[in-house]
Design a protein around this motif. Structure first.
Motif, PDB file in Angstrom:
ATOM      1  N   ASP A  13       0.874  -1.169   0.000  1.00 52.40           N
ATOM      2  CA  ASP A  13       0.000   0.000   0.000  1.00 52.40           C
ATOM      3  C   ASP A  13       0.920   1.231   0.000  1.00 52.40           C
ATOM      4  N   ASP A  15      -0.203   5.069   0.410  1.00 51.92           N
ATOM      5  CA  ASP A  15      -0.541   6.175   1.319  1.00 51.92           C
ATOM      6  C   ASP A  15      -0.773   5.680   2.745  1.00 51.92           C
ATOM      7  N   GLY A  16      -0.017   6.233   3.676  1.00 51.74           N
ATOM      8  CA  GLY A  16      -0.141   5.820   5.072  1.00 51.74           C
ATOM      9  C   GLY A  16       0.759   4.641   5.395  1.00 51.74           C
ATOM     10  N   THR A  17       1.344   4.031   4.359  1.00 53.54           N
ATOM     11  CA  THR A  17       2.251   2.903   4.587  1.00 53.54           C
ATOM     12  C   THR A  17       3.658   3.326   4.159  1.00 53.54           C
ATOM     13  N   ASP A 188      -1.678  -0.187   5.878  1.00 59.08           N
ATOM     14  CA  ASP A 188      -2.098   0.394   7.164  1.00 59.08           C
ATOM     15  C   ASP A 188      -3.614   0.334   7.367  1.00 59.08           C
ATOM     16  N   ASP A 193      -6.784  -2.795   2.969  1.00 57.93           N
ATOM     17  CA  ASP A 193      -5.665  -3.724   2.742  1.00 57.93           C
ATOM     18  C   ASP A 193      -5.870  -5.093   3.383  1.00 57.93           C
TER      19      ASP A 193
END
Ligand code: MG
Length: 238
Positions: A13, A15-17, A188, A193
């Motif tokens: 992933d 975004d955010g990961t 995340d 996910d």
């Protein structure tokens, strides 16, 4: 590729990961406020926007809205709640600019760029992302991820969003030489996910740096606080 590793294909992933989406989001919204002369945008306002935005994305994951609608509706609701008068046409244009600005700002989590570079050639690494095509492609180019990753699956191109099985079926179709047990999904989001990996019967690793509570009905194979734990999980560096 290196022999003896537990997983051969990492599905990351973005975004955010790999990337710190919150930092980028904040900067892009502030730029919008400046360019459209909407006054000051405080941290508290961005926190309130974030709650609204997260809710719209969850609604989309549940099939209750579409991505095209949510991109505009989230800002309409935010401006309305903040008492900022703005027309829908202006919001459409504000959102277009926002998407582009979002692609300009790059912040990596846990030195993820170095980690991905270290794993290059040992495993295959693909981005699996629900982001918008224009934003994501710009982000891949600017961040250098384009050269590090072996490829990307962007929902807008695939024609389905995570966690839908159709999204991951497109991944399997593109990589027919690998068995399902050779994939590891790293992300995340529980609802995109981890649920996506559950739906597609793939192993999954939840990146949970803030120690949020999980969801009982989900299978989580690994839970990590830092992306630096990934080499140990795939059996690299042991
Ligand atoms: Mg994410």
């Amino acid at each position: 590729m290196r022999d003896g590793l537990k997983y051969k294909v990492l599905l990351w992933d973005i975004d955010g990961t790999i990337l710190n989406f919150k930092a980028a989001e904040k900067e892009a919204i502030r730029m919008g406020f400046r360019n459209y002369h909407l006054g000051e945008c405080t941290d508290e306002m961005i926190a309130r926007y974030s709650v609204i935005n997260d809710r719209y994305w969850r609604e989309m994951e549940l099939g209750r809205t579409t991505k095209e609608a949510l991109l505009i509706d989230r800002f309409m609701e935010f401006f309305e709640k903040e008492g900022i008068r703005i027309t829908r046409d202006t919001v459409v244009s504000f959102n277009d600019d926002y998407q582009l600005d979002l692609g300009e700002t790059i912040v990596f989590n846990d030195g993820a760029d170095e980690l991905l570079r270290d794993l290059k050639g040992k495993v295959l690494q693909y981005a699996v992302t629900n982001g918008n095509k224009v934003t994501q492609e710009k982000k891949f180019a600017r961040s250098g991820l384009l050269k590090i990753l072996d490829g990307a699956f962007i929902s807008e191109e695939v024609g389905a969003e995570k966690p839908r099985p159709e999204f991951f079926e497109a991944v399997f179709r593109a990589l027919p030489e690998f068995k399902k047990e050779e994939f590891l999904v790293i992300g995340d989001s529980l609802t995109a996910d981890m649920l996506g990996a559950n739906n597609a019967h793939l192993a999954c690793c939840w990146y949970n740096p803030k120690e949020r509570a999980g969801m009982e009905e989900l299978r989580i194979d690994y839970e990590i606080r830092s992306l630096r734990e990934i080499p140990g999980i795939i059996g690299e560096g042991n």
